[in-house]
Design an enzyme around this catalytic site. Structure first.
Site, PDB file in Angstrom:
ATOM      1  N   LYS A   1       0.915  -1.081  -0.040  1.00  0.00           N
ATOM      2  CA  LYS A   1       0.100   0.059   0.065  1.00  0.00           C
ATOM      3  C   LYS A   1       0.855   1.270  -0.006  1.00  0.00           C
ATOM      4  O   LYS A   1       1.981   1.218   0.707  1.00  0.00           O
ATOM      5  CB  LYS A   1      -0.681   0.026   1.297  1.00  0.00           C
ATOM      6  CG  LYS A   1      -2.287   0.975   0.993  1.00  0.00           C
ATOM      7  CD  LYS A   1      -3.211   0.052   0.380  1.00  0.00           C
ATOM      8  CE  LYS A   1      -4.602   0.711   0.200  1.00  0.00           C
ATOM      9  NZ  LYS A   1      -5.417  -0.459  -0.396  1.00  0.00           N
TER      10      LYS A   1
HETATM   11  P1  NAD Z   1     -12.975   7.421  -2.277  1.00  0.00           P
HETATM   12  O1  NAD Z   1     -11.792   8.560  -2.299  1.00  0.00           O
HETATM   13  O2  NAD Z   1     -13.307   7.554  -4.012  1.00  0.00           O
HETATM   14  O3  NAD Z   1     -14.058   7.590  -1.660  1.00  0.00           O
HETATM   15  C1  NAD Z   1     -14.124   7.963  -0.084  1.00  0.00           C
HETATM   16  C2  NAD Z   1     -15.411   8.081   0.466  1.00  0.00           C
HETATM   17  O4  NAD Z   1     -15.482   8.151   1.770  1.00  0.00           O
HETATM   18  C3  NAD Z   1     -15.962   9.542   0.051  1.00  0.00           C
HETATM   19  O5  NAD Z   1     -17.376   9.657  -0.170  1.00  0.00           O
HETATM   20  C4  NAD Z   1     -15.563  10.394   1.298  1.00  0.00           C
HETATM   21  O6  NAD Z   1     -16.265  11.641   1.412  1.00  0.00           O
HETATM   22  C5  NAD Z   1     -15.945   9.432   2.464  1.00  0.00           C
HETATM   23  N1  NAD Z   1     -15.244   9.616   3.579  1.00  0.00           N
HETATM   24  C6  NAD Z   1     -14.080  10.212   3.848  1.00  0.00           C
HETATM   25  N2  NAD Z   1     -13.901  10.225   5.179  1.00  0.00           N
HETATM   26  C7  NAD Z   1     -15.022   9.799   5.923  1.00  0.00           C
HETATM   27  C8  NAD Z   1     -15.483   9.961   7.115  1.00  0.00           C
HETATM   28  N3  NAD Z   1     -14.587  10.185   8.181  1.00  0.00           N
HETATM   29  N4  NAD Z   1     -16.694   9.618   7.292  1.00  0.00           N
HETATM   30  C9  NAD Z   1     -17.525   9.159   6.297  1.00  0.00           C
HETATM   31  N5  NAD Z   1     -17.316   9.131   5.123  1.00  0.00           N
HETATM   32  C10 NAD Z   1     -15.905   9.451   4.915  1.00  0.00           C
HETATM   33  O7  NAD Z   1     -12.192   6.261  -1.878  1.00  0.00           O
HETATM   34  P2  NAD Z   1     -12.828   4.507  -2.510  1.00  0.00           P
HETATM   35  O8  NAD Z   1     -12.049   4.183  -3.421  1.00  0.00           O
HETATM   36  O9  NAD Z   1     -14.088   4.389  -2.535  1.00  0.00           O
HETATM   37  O10 NAD Z   1     -12.524   3.662  -1.042  1.00  0.00           O
HETATM   38  C11 NAD Z   1     -13.184   3.601   0.040  1.00  0.00           C
HETATM   39  C12 NAD Z   1     -12.703   2.419   0.666  1.00  0.00           C
HETATM   40  O11 NAD Z   1     -12.866   1.296   0.088  1.00  0.00           O
HETATM   41  C13 NAD Z   1     -11.273   2.593   1.336  1.00  0.00           C
HETATM   42  O12 NAD Z   1     -11.480   1.804   2.746  1.00  0.00           O
HETATM   43  C14 NAD Z   1     -10.730   1.766   0.481  1.00  0.00           C
HETATM   44  O13 NAD Z   1      -9.167   1.134   1.048  1.00  0.00           O
HETATM   45  C15 NAD Z   1     -11.383   0.583   0.149  1.00  0.00           C
HETATM   46  N6  NAD Z   1     -11.280   0.154  -1.122  1.00  0.00           N
HETATM   47  C16 NAD Z   1     -11.024   0.686  -2.207  1.00  0.00           C
HETATM   48  C17 NAD Z   1     -10.868   0.151  -3.434  1.00  0.00           C
HETATM   49  C18 NAD Z   1     -10.913   0.687  -4.811  1.00  0.00           C
HETATM   50  O14 NAD Z   1     -10.906  -0.114  -5.843  1.00  0.00           O
HETATM   51  N7  NAD Z   1     -10.919   2.067  -4.960  1.00  0.00           N
HETATM   52  C19 NAD Z   1     -10.772  -1.346  -3.365  1.00  0.00           C
HETATM   53  C20 NAD Z   1     -10.764  -1.997  -2.248  1.00  0.00           C
HETATM   54  C21 NAD Z   1     -11.210  -1.203  -1.087  1.00  0.00           C
END
Ligand code: NAD
Length: 413
Positions: free
Chosen positions: A102
């Site tokens: 990561k």
């Molecule tokens: P992103 O940046 O696209 O979206 C994050 C979202 O979370 C946004 O809507 C933001 O406003 C919200 N957020 C941020 N801080 C917050 C808080 N304190 N309380 C509530 N909401 C909050 O990120 P993403 O890619 O959607 O990732 C989200 C989660 O999924 C993370 O844990 C990431 O590690 C995990 N993840 C992502 C992927 C991927 O392909 N992008 C794959 C596996 C896991």
């Protein structure tokens, strides 16, 4: 409890179940390589600021390291370590030939202009260049980064290499070797996980209500896919707060509201405003945390009313909360299973890049579904056999495969 403490505690549970010795435990919990870099940024007004960046390769025993790149103000080395460790078990669990990694930069991307973001990405990419590459370590998008970030990363790496290297990152735009279906892959995988959990409980998508925390790349599309499949999505939230309508929301209209200038789901007409804590405690059937780590903890786990928690985010439930949920009969589909669709299609993208031969979106989605349903079945069978939670079963499979790889390779020298 920090994400790193949670990850260590989950590993200790799996190690105990697998009966691995202390030496093995030490080998599995210690990150293989950690890089900390300074990322000097010239702001648009000419001022220079130095940001801190990280790349942790937790384990390389099964193949090149794989894992996302996060731009978030709270990112630090411990968080990146935890996320890297979870990637190791996730890749092993779903049987793709990668180790776990990561990366992150401690920065709020919302406070940077597009040009500043590009400079941060390119400088960070060139600073970690010695440890990344298609055979070494392949970043992808995570919180605060997207396919444009990956395009800048790939371009920087390629310029330094003297030729175009599409396979150095995944989650790229399709114009640059990205895979069809990668954009929605994590969310599609979350949906398949929900389907599997419902099927085992003799429920149909149209029987259930859903709340989704986080309306970004994962949560936004998960809400949309689940809505399209017939679930009633009653609440969503982002960092600003949440919105609730017991009669259901239309995620596409919500997305238009967010993108049309609001910048947040809050204020969407015809909804009640709720906090992120209230969303966790809503009376829904399925709760999908899809934002950050540690949001379900010992202080609120007994308020969760959902029957199923399907973890779109990495590490949203602390080990203390896991125990409370398990005692209360809440089924938690763990992160390394529920959100593995993203890295699964990242793997498909890397394979397509290396072969320079691209698949149809249907082919990607069919392979994804097969892989996720197979992994889900393996985890739920082991959980039933060993009378452990889905989390412990998933960790046991992932950790066990990594331990096997170490054992077979032997210890050098
Ligand atoms: P992103 O940046 O696209 O979206 C994050 C979202 O979370 C946004 O809507 C933001 O406003 C919200 N957020 C941020 N801080 C917050 C808080 N304190 N309380 C509530 N909401 C909050 O990120 P993403 O890619 O959607 O990732 C989200 C989660 O999924 C993370 O844990 C990431 O590690 C995990 N993840 C992502 C992927 C991927 O392909 N992008 C794959 C596996 C896991």
């Amino acid at each position: 409890m920090s994400a790193w403490e949670s990850a260590q505690q989950q590993l200790a549970e799996a190690v105990a179940q697998l009966g691995l010795d202390d030496g093995f435990h030490d080998l599995l919990r210690t990150p293989r390589r950690e890089v900390t870099v300074a990322v000097p940024l010239r702001r648009d007004d000419g001022q220079v600021e130095v940001l801190h960046g990280y790349r942790v390769q937790h384990n390389l025993s099964r193949g090149p390291a794989k894992g996302g790149l996060r731009f978030h103000p709270d990112t630090d080395i411990d968080e990146v370590r935890a996320l890297a460790m979870w990637m190791t078990w996730k890749c092993a669990l779903i049987g793709i030939p990668y180790g776990g990694a990561k990366g992150g930069v401690a920065v709020d991307p919302k406070l940077l202009s597009r040009n500043e973001l590009e400079r941060v990405t390119r400088r960070y990419a060139s600073e970690i260049m010695p440890v990344v590459g298609p055979e070494k370590d392949i970043p992808a998008p995570d919180v605060g980064t997207d396919e444009q970030t990956m395009a800048w990363f790939m371009d920087t790496y390629s310029i330094h290499s003297g030729y175009t290297v599409t396979g150095v990152v995944t989650g790229k735009p399709t114009a640059l070797g990205g895979s069809l279906g990668r954009g929605g892959a994590t969310s599609r995988g979350v949906m398949y996980s929900v389907f599997c959990a419902l099927r085992d409980a003799d429920l149909q998508p149209h029987d259930v209500s859903v709340a989704v925390q986080g309306f970004g790349k994962v949560g936004g599309l998960a809400a949309q896919f689940l809505h399209d499949a017939g679930c009633k999505v009653v609440a969503v939230s982002d960092v600003e707060g949440g919105v609730y309508n017991p009669d259901g929301l239309d995620p596409i209209a919500l997305l238009r509201h967010v993108r049309g200038g609001a910048g947040t789901v809050v204020g969407y007409p015809g909804t009640d405003r709720i906090t992120n804590d209230e969303l966790i405690a809503l009376d829904v059937d399925v709760l999908v945390p899809a934002a950050l780590e540690g949001v379900i903890h010992d202080g609120n786990a007994d308020e969760v009313r959902a029957r199923f928690v399907v973890e779109g985010a990495n590490g949203p439930t602390t080990p203390d909360a896991d125990k409370v949920l398990e005692d209360r009969g809440v089924l938690v589909v763990p992160d390394i299973l529920a959100n593995s669709g993203g890295v699964a299609v990242s793997y498909f993208e890397w394979v397509q890049d290396l072969q320079a031969y691209f698949w149809s979106e249907d082919e990607v989605n069919v392979r994804l579904r097969k892989l996720m349903e197979g992994s889900y079945a393996e985890v739920s069978e082991l959980a039933a056999d060993r009378k452990v939670s889905m989390r412990t079963a998933a960790q046991m499979i992932g950790v066990g495969r990594v331990a096997d790889a170490h054992r077979i390779r032997g210890l050098y020298p």
